[in-house]
Scaffold this motif. Structure first.
Motif, mmCIF file in Angstrom:
data_model
loop_
_atom_site.group_PDB
_atom_site.id
_atom_site.type_symbol
_atom_site.label_atom_id
_atom_site.label_comp_id
_atom_site.label_asym_id
_atom_site.label_seq_id
_atom_site.Cartn_x
_atom_site.Cartn_y
_atom_site.Cartn_z
ATOM 1 N N LEU A 1 0.809 -1.215 0.000
ATOM 2 C CA LEU A 1 0.000 0.000 0.000
ATOM 3 C C LEU A 1 0.854 1.281 0.000
ATOM 4 C CD1 LEU A 1 -2.083 -2.271 0.497
ATOM 5 C CD2 LEU A 1 -3.444 -0.578 1.690
ATOM 6 N N SER A 2 0.185 2.438 0.053
ATOM 7 C CA SER A 2 0.870 3.701 -0.286
ATOM 8 C C SER A 2 2.047 4.061 0.623
ATOM 9 C CB SER A 2 -0.133 4.848 -0.301
ATOM 10 O OG SER A 2 -0.758 4.985 0.953
ATOM 11 N N SER B 1 -7.393 1.988 -6.668
ATOM 12 C CA SER B 1 -7.453 2.843 -5.471
ATOM 13 C C SER B 1 -7.614 4.298 -5.892
ATOM 14 C CB SER B 1 -6.136 2.671 -4.702
ATOM 15 O OG SER B 1 -5.922 3.732 -3.800
ATOM 16 N N ILE B 2 -8.082 5.126 -4.955
ATOM 17 C CA ILE B 2 -8.071 6.575 -5.180
ATOM 18 C C ILE B 2 -6.635 7.077 -5.359
ATOM 19 C CG2 ILE B 2 -10.252 7.130 -4.029
ATOM 20 C CD1 ILE B 2 -8.459 7.879 -1.535
ATOM 21 N N TYR C 1 2.967 3.529 -5.324
ATOM 22 C CA TYR C 1 1.711 2.761 -5.198
ATOM 23 C C TYR C 1 0.707 3.224 -6.255
ATOM 24 C CZ TYR C 1 -2.716 1.339 -2.900
ATOM 25 O OH TYR C 1 -3.959 0.820 -2.598
ATOM 26 N N PHE D 1 -10.928 1.688 -4.857
ATOM 27 C CA PHE D 1 -11.424 1.798 -3.481
ATOM 28 C C PHE D 1 -10.926 3.083 -2.828
ATOM 29 C CE2 PHE D 1 -11.317 -3.063 -3.276
ATOM 30 C CZ PHE D 1 -12.686 -3.179 -3.419
ATOM 31 N N PRO D 2 -11.797 3.715 -2.031
ATOM 32 C CA PRO D 2 -11.314 4.771 -1.119
ATOM 33 C C PRO D 2 -10.671 4.109 0.108
ATOM 34 C CG PRO D 2 -13.706 4.529 -0.977
ATOM 35 C CD PRO D 2 -13.232 3.480 -1.948
ATOM 36 N N GLY D 3 -10.317 4.872 1.129
ATOM 37 C CA GLY D 3 -9.789 4.279 2.363
ATOM 38 C C GLY D 3 -10.846 3.395 3.007
ATOM 39 N N GLY E 1 -1.116 1.993 4.822
ATOM 40 C CA GLY E 1 -1.650 2.999 3.909
ATOM 41 C C GLY E 1 -1.694 4.384 4.539
ATOM 42 N N THR E 2 -2.140 5.353 3.740
ATOM 43 C CA THR E 2 -2.261 6.746 4.180
ATOM 44 C C THR E 2 -3.586 6.975 4.902
ATOM 45 O OG1 THR E 2 -0.892 7.386 2.325
ATOM 46 C CG2 THR E 2 -2.238 9.127 3.291
ATOM 47 N N THR E 3 -4.594 6.142 4.573
ATOM 48 C CA THR E 3 -5.904 6.294 5.223
ATOM 49 C C THR E 3 -6.004 5.485 6.522
ATOM 50 O OG1 THR E 3 -6.810 4.492 3.870
ATOM 51 C CG2 THR E 3 -7.082 6.735 3.019
ATOM 52 N N TRP F 1 -4.397 13.342 -3.189
ATOM 53 C CA TRP F 1 -5.563 12.500 -3.498
ATOM 54 C C TRP F 1 -6.858 13.321 -3.499
ATOM 55 C CZ3 TRP F 1 -4.527 7.593 0.055
ATOM 56 C CH2 TRP F 1 -3.451 6.889 -0.475
#
Ligand code: NAD
Ligand code: AKB
Length: 326
Positions: A83-84, A122-123, A147, A174-176, A187-189, A283
């Motif tokens: 992930l990011s 992903s977004i 990512y 997908f969003p978070g 991830g960032t979310t 994002w």
């Protein structure tokens, strides 16, 4: 073109989405017909005992082929990824797993004439030049993270396999994802999950994003429903394939904290933005998901208040039983 799904391979089954998708797929198709796989074992003992599991590194094509042949697989849900945030720490790993892993899955699907493949985007496929509010389905895709660029490549590759080889590949941006079973994987979310655990355990949380960082998010039940609904959709109605915009809610850390305070009035939040802030700033803040609504009837069930209530109910119950998993 739509073929019947009988034997499924799920990659990334130990992850945040994979571990919950595994339960859904076992219920729908029968436990013996769903082969879970990952490079890490399944954490939940109930999941371990519930059906077949194979250690399978998606960067190793021969190993994927071996699992597919052994189990007579005709459908793949490909959830293995980097992930990011982890991807920015180790871009080479993100490239290898996300690009070579996805290519290996698509090539295996082509060679074995698979019925269907699900590959999430992903977004993160969007970037700073993309319109940030109500981001359109067709728009500028110039992400600045490793990512994100692997997600754009995955979307384009999936589309190529549909058109060039007739492989039925599907997927959403997908969003978070917010959930309470398996913790998110770098991830960032991720703050939007961690905040609930800290609220229940300590009544306070220090967020790694700024208070005004608005991002699109979704509760896990909606995420799982999107996967099963898209995979069940009539192929002939789909004009898009592995790049559907998807939306449920958008909020900032300050708004999430306020929604938590409705249930935990003394909850306190502080902010210490780190390297993930730059990722979040690139994002979208909200997403236009009209293509998913029109082509396969997408409609989310959970908004922010409903998500917060359910997350706090589940985690508070677990805390009271001394079983909060962190
Ligand atoms: P996760 O990090 O929780 O799980 C990924 C899994 O992949 C892990 O269990 C990991 O062990 C496994 N993995 C890593 N390298 C592997 C390899 N070489 N071979 C096999 N397995 C390997 O991720 P997730 O949140 O469950 O995400 C699943 C998919 O959904 C990914 O494609 C991700 O990009 C996408 N997505 C997730 C979110 C989210 O908020 N969770 C949002 C947008 C998109
Ligand atoms: C991440 O933050 O990397 C993921 C995602 C939105 O793709 N949750």
């Amino acid at each position: 073109m739509t073929k019947t799904i009988t034997r499924i391979l799920l990659t990334g089954a130990s992850g945040q989405i994979g571990s919950e998708l595994l339960k859904v797929l076992r219920r729908k198709h029968g436990p013996a017909n769903v082969v879970a796989s990952d490079i890490q074992p399944l954490a939940d003992p109930e999941l371990c005992d519930g059906g077949p599991f194979e250690f399978c590194d998606v960067t190793k094509r021969e190993r994927i082929e071996d699992v597919v042949r052994t189990h007579g697989i005709d459908t793949i849900y490909h959830m293995a990824a980097i992930l990011s945030a982890t991807g920015e720490k180790n871009p080479q790993l993100a490239w290898n797993v996300n690009i070579n892993g996805t290519y290996n899955i698509l090539e295996t699907a082509r060679e074995h004439g698979m019925a269907r493949v699900f590959i999430p985007s992903s977004i993160a496929a969007f970037g700073p030049e993309t319109p940030r509010a109500n981001t359109p389905q067709e728009t500028i895709l110039r992400p600045k993270t490793m990512y994100g660029l692997t997600k754009v490549a995955g979307e384009l590759l999936a589309d190529y396999y549909v058109r060039r080889f007739g492989v039925d590949v599907r997927g959403c941006r997908f969003p978070g994802i917010i959930s309470h079973e398996t913790l998110p994987g770098g991830g960032t979310t991720d703050y939007a999950v961690a905040i609930f655990y800290e609220a229940v355990k300590n009544r306070r949380y220090t967020c790694f994003l700024r208070e005004d960082s608005r991002l699109p998010m979704m509760y896990m039940p909606d995420c799982l429903k999107s996967v099963t609904d898209l995979m069940a959709a009539d192929f002939d109605r789909l004009r898009h394939h592995a790049d559907f915009n998807l939306a449920a809610m958008s909020f900032t850390p300050a708004e999430l904290a306020a929604a938590i305070r409705v249930h935990i009035p003394d909850f306190a939040i502080a902010y210490a933005p780190d390297f993930r802030q730059a990722i979040a700033d690139s994002w979208p803040t909200s997403i236009d998901d009209s293509a998913a609504r029109e082509e396969w009837g997408w409609k989310p069930a959970y908004d922010l208040p409903a998500t917060v209530k359910d997350m706090l109910d589940v985690l508070s119950r677990r805390q009271a039983e001394g079983k909060l998993n962190t």
